[in-house]
Design a protein around this motif. Structure first.
Motif, PDB file in Angstrom:
ATOM      1  N   SER A   1       0.662  -1.218  -0.085  1.00  0.00           N
ATOM      2  CA  SER A   1      -0.026   0.194  -0.036  1.00  0.00           C
ATOM      3  C   SER A   1       0.952   1.427  -0.099  1.00  0.00           C
ATOM      4  O   SER A   1       2.149   1.287   0.493  1.00  0.00           O
TER       5      SER A   1
ATOM      6  N   GLU B   1       0.058   7.047   1.519  1.00  0.00           N
ATOM      7  CA  GLU B   1      -1.410   7.747   1.829  1.00  0.00           C
ATOM      8  C   GLU B   1      -2.246   6.674   2.480  1.00  0.00           C
ATOM      9  O   GLU B   1      -2.757   7.378   3.646  1.00  0.00           O
ATOM     10  N   GLN B   2      -2.115   5.494   2.068  1.00  0.00           N
ATOM     11  CA  GLN B   2      -3.042   4.434   3.189  1.00  0.00           C
ATOM     12  C   GLN B   2      -2.583   4.308   4.295  1.00  0.00           C
ATOM     13  O   GLN B   2      -3.375   4.127   5.085  1.00  0.00           O
TER      14      GLN B   2
ATOM     15  N   GLN C   1      -3.620   7.378   6.432  1.00  0.00           N
ATOM     16  CA  GLN C   1      -4.959   7.393   6.534  1.00  0.00           C
ATOM     17  C   GLN C   1      -5.630   6.389   7.624  1.00  0.00           C
ATOM     18  O   GLN C   1      -6.396   6.518   8.568  1.00  0.00           O
ATOM     19  N   TRP C   2      -4.827   4.991   7.459  1.00  0.00           N
ATOM     20  CA  TRP C   2      -5.101   4.078   8.826  1.00  0.00           C
ATOM     21  C   TRP C   2      -4.814   4.367  10.001  1.00  0.00           C
ATOM     22  O   TRP C   2      -5.345   4.217  10.770  1.00  0.00           O
TER      23      TRP C   2
END
Length: 77
Positions: A28, A31-32, A35-36
């Motif tokens: 991933s 950004e992912q 965000q998580w």
């Protein structure tokens, strides 16, 4: 002229940040990952609970005012 330079610097910094967040780490992107982390951090959970309480307080205030106004309107008939 300084305002234009500020806007251009901000735009350039934003473009660099957006491009950097697309770098893949494992399966991933950054950004992912961020965000998580933002959704599952203890601070985020605390802020969400405070916001839910604030929304509930506003809802209760609205219904209280509404019922008070409706009572006065119906009493005046």
């Amino acid at each position: 002229m300084s305002e234009l330079m500020f806007v251009l610097k901000s735009f350039l910094l934003t473009v660099i940040l957006v491009v950097a967040m697309q770098v893949k780490v494992g399966n991933s992107s950054l950004e992912q990952h961020s965000q998580w982390w933002l959704q599952n951090s203890s601070v985020s959970i605390y802020v969400q609970s405070v916001a839910a309480g604030g929304a509930l307080a506003i809802r209760n205030l609205f219904f209280s005012v509404k019922s008070g106004v409706m009572g006065k309107v119906q009493a005046g008939k």
